[in-house]
Scaffold this motif. Structure first.
Motif, PDB file in Angstrom:
ATOM      1  N   MET A   1      56.824  41.201 -23.294  1.00 53.59           N
ATOM      2  CA  MET A   1      56.662  39.757 -23.471  1.00 53.59           C
ATOM      3  C   MET A   1      57.597  39.032 -22.503  1.00 53.59           C
ATOM      4  SD  MET A   1      57.078  37.478 -26.940  1.00 53.59           S
ATOM      5  CE  MET A   1      55.917  38.587 -27.770  1.00 53.59           C
ATOM      6  N   ALA A   2      57.051  38.067 -21.782  1.00 51.15           N
ATOM      7  CA  ALA A   2      57.820  37.369 -20.756  1.00 51.15           C
ATOM      8  C   ALA A   2      58.680  36.272 -21.369  1.00 51.15           C
ATOM      9  CB  ALA A   2      56.873  36.784 -19.714  1.00 51.15           C
ATOM     10  N   GLY A 139      49.114  36.898 -15.906  1.00 55.15           N
ATOM     11  CA  GLY A 139      49.363  37.476 -17.211  1.00 55.15           C
ATOM     12  C   GLY A 139      48.347  36.960 -18.217  1.00 55.15           C
ATOM     13  N   SER A 140      48.638  37.151 -19.508  1.00 49.98           N
ATOM     14  CA  SER A 140      47.736  36.730 -20.578  1.00 49.98           C
ATOM     15  C   SER A 140      48.539  36.016 -21.653  1.00 49.98           C
ATOM     16  CB  SER A 140      47.013  37.940 -21.180  1.00 49.98           C
ATOM     17  OG  SER A 140      47.947  38.880 -21.700  1.00 49.98           O
ATOM     18  N   SER A 142      49.015  34.772 -25.864  1.00 51.37           N
ATOM     19  CA  SER A 142      48.760  35.040 -27.278  1.00 51.37           C
ATOM     20  C   SER A 142      49.456  33.957 -28.082  1.00 51.37           C
ATOM     21  CB  SER A 142      49.265  36.426 -27.691  1.00 51.37           C
ATOM     22  OG  SER A 142      50.677  36.514 -27.529  1.00 51.37           O
ATOM     23  N   SER A 198      52.926  32.877 -26.502  1.00 51.57           N
ATOM     24  CA  SER A 198      53.625  34.023 -25.909  1.00 51.57           C
ATOM     25  C   SER A 198      52.871  34.444 -24.658  1.00 51.57           C
ATOM     26  CB  SER A 198      53.700  35.196 -26.892  1.00 51.57           C
ATOM     27  OG  SER A 198      54.433  34.846 -28.053  1.00 51.57           O
ATOM     28  N   VAL A 199      53.598  34.866 -23.641  1.00 51.96           N
ATOM     29  CA  VAL A 199      53.006  35.259 -22.366  1.00 51.96           C
ATOM     30  C   VAL A 199      53.326  36.720 -22.101  1.00 51.96           C
ATOM     31  CG1 VAL A 199      52.956  34.837 -19.880  1.00 51.96           C
ATOM     32  CG2 VAL A 199      53.187  32.909 -21.470  1.00 51.96           C
ATOM     33  N   HIS A 200      52.294  37.472 -21.720  1.00 48.79           N
ATOM     34  CA  HIS A 200      52.450  38.876 -21.342  1.00 48.79           C
ATOM     35  C   HIS A 200      52.060  39.001 -19.870  1.00 48.79           C
ATOM     36  CE1 HIS A 200      52.772  39.979 -25.632  1.00 48.79           C
ATOM     37  NE2 HIS A 200      51.856  39.032 -25.806  1.00 48.79           N
ATOM     38  N   LEU A 201      53.029  39.284 -19.024  1.00 55.93           N
ATOM     39  CA  LEU A 201      52.784  39.345 -17.588  1.00 55.93           C
ATOM     40  C   LEU A 201      52.079  40.641 -17.210  1.00 55.93           C
ATOM     41  CD1 LEU A 201      56.123  37.954 -16.094  1.00 55.93           C
ATOM     42  CD2 LEU A 201      53.941  36.750 -16.430  1.00 55.93           C
ATOM     43  N   HIS A 202      51.192  40.507 -16.196  1.00 56.82           N
ATOM     44  CA  HIS A 202      50.506  41.653 -15.599  1.00 56.82           C
ATOM     45  C   HIS A 202      50.678  41.546 -14.086  1.00 56.82           C
ATOM     46  CE1 HIS A 202      48.846  42.226 -19.553  1.00 56.82           C
ATOM     47  NE2 HIS A 202      48.218  41.065 -19.503  1.00 56.82           N
TER      48      HIS A 202
END
Length: 296
Positions: A1-2, A139-140, A142, A198-202
């Motif tokens: 989680m970023a 990223g994505s 949530s 919440s941000v999930h980096l890719h």
């Protein structure tokens, strides 16, 4: 989680977002106050449209975008999808307009305010999350369900109170106080919704498409300025209740006096004017004769 930063530029973006929400609320409340005092359906529609633009476009949407300027995610650049961003603007204005139609037509009642607040609050929440969906990054996203629900509840409550104030508040001091409260409610809803993200980096998925903040900022600022200037001009140019009362008073006096009276004629105590034929049609003007010469 970023890691997420909501105040990348410090206090500047939240202060400006609050100022925009208060300014838009003041103009929106003043315009909404003209709806019920308008003398025709055309004027009511005009003031309703101006109020929807002020509240939905400035107090809500412009505030949302200004606060989003302080949103940053270290490690990725943020871009915005322009069509979705425009759609969020339309949703905000349409939601407020629908609420004003519900409470501004017919007799004002608690049921109307509650129904209008429900539709308007749901529209405001939809605008917020549509604007969030316009973000593009590497990223994505949530969301925390509980905080999303809390933000929607805040939006509905704030919208209900705003519609009630729009239809009941008239005095300048009360309008100013109401606008300050509305600014707190709108900003509270925004940052509550943002806290649910919440941000999930890719990393390495490719170049992020969309318009940058600097690209969108200039047209948005110009649009806000033109809208605010137009609203202020419309409010200044519109006749007030005192103007209408003065016009009605002058019209009533003009009707009571009637047409201008003819100038009075000079007195004619012995009736010479009635027996005289001078100046009447067909009467020759007497000629001047030379007296006859004396006889002898």
């Amino acid at each position: 989680m970023a890691e997420i930063s909501h105040f990348e530029y410090g206090w500047i973006t939240p202060a400006l977002s609050y100022a925009l929400s208060v300014l838009g609320s003041v103009l929106g409340l003043v315009c909404a106050g003209r709806i019920r005092t308008a003398s025709s359906s055309r004027q009511r529609a005009w003031w309703g449209l101006l109020s929807a633009w002020a509240l939905g476009g400035t107090a809500i949407w412009s505030m949302h975008f200004m606060a989003m300027l302080g949103f940053a995610v270290p490690g990725t650049r943020i871009r915005y999808d322009v069509p979705i961003t425009i759609a969020s603007t339309v949703i905000a204005v349409a939601a407020v307009g629908l609420g004003l139609v519900i409470v501004g037509t017919g007799r004002l009642s608690v049921l109307r305010v509650l129904i209008g607040g429900l539709f308007t609050g749901a529209g405001v929440a939809a605008m917020h999350y549509t604007g969030m969906a316009a973000m593009r990054l590497d990223g994505s996203f949530s969301y925390d369900t509980l905080r999303v629900v809390a933000s929607v509840v805040i939006a509905v409550v704030a919208a209900t109170v705003a519609l009630w104030l729009a239809m009941t508040v008239r005095r300048p001091l009360a309008i100013a106080g109401s606008a300050l409260l509305m600014g707190i409610a709108v900003n509270g809803m925004h940052f509550t919704g943002m806290s649910a993200l919440s941000v999930h980096l890719h990393p390495g998925t490719g170049e992020v498409a969309g318009a940058g903040v600097s690209t969108l900022l200039t047209p948005i600022v110009l649009a806000v300025i033109f809208v605010l200037v137009g609203l202020v001009y419309a409010l200044i140019a519109a006749p007030t209740e005192e103007d209408r009362a003065a016009t009605a008073y002058l019209d009533a006096r003009a009707s009571a006096v009637g047409p201008a009276a003819a100038p009075p004629s000079p007195p004619d105590p012995v009736g010479l004017r009635g027996r005289s034929t001078l100046g009447q049609p067909g009467t020759p003007f007497p000629s001047r004769r030379t007296p006859p010469p004396p006889q002898g």
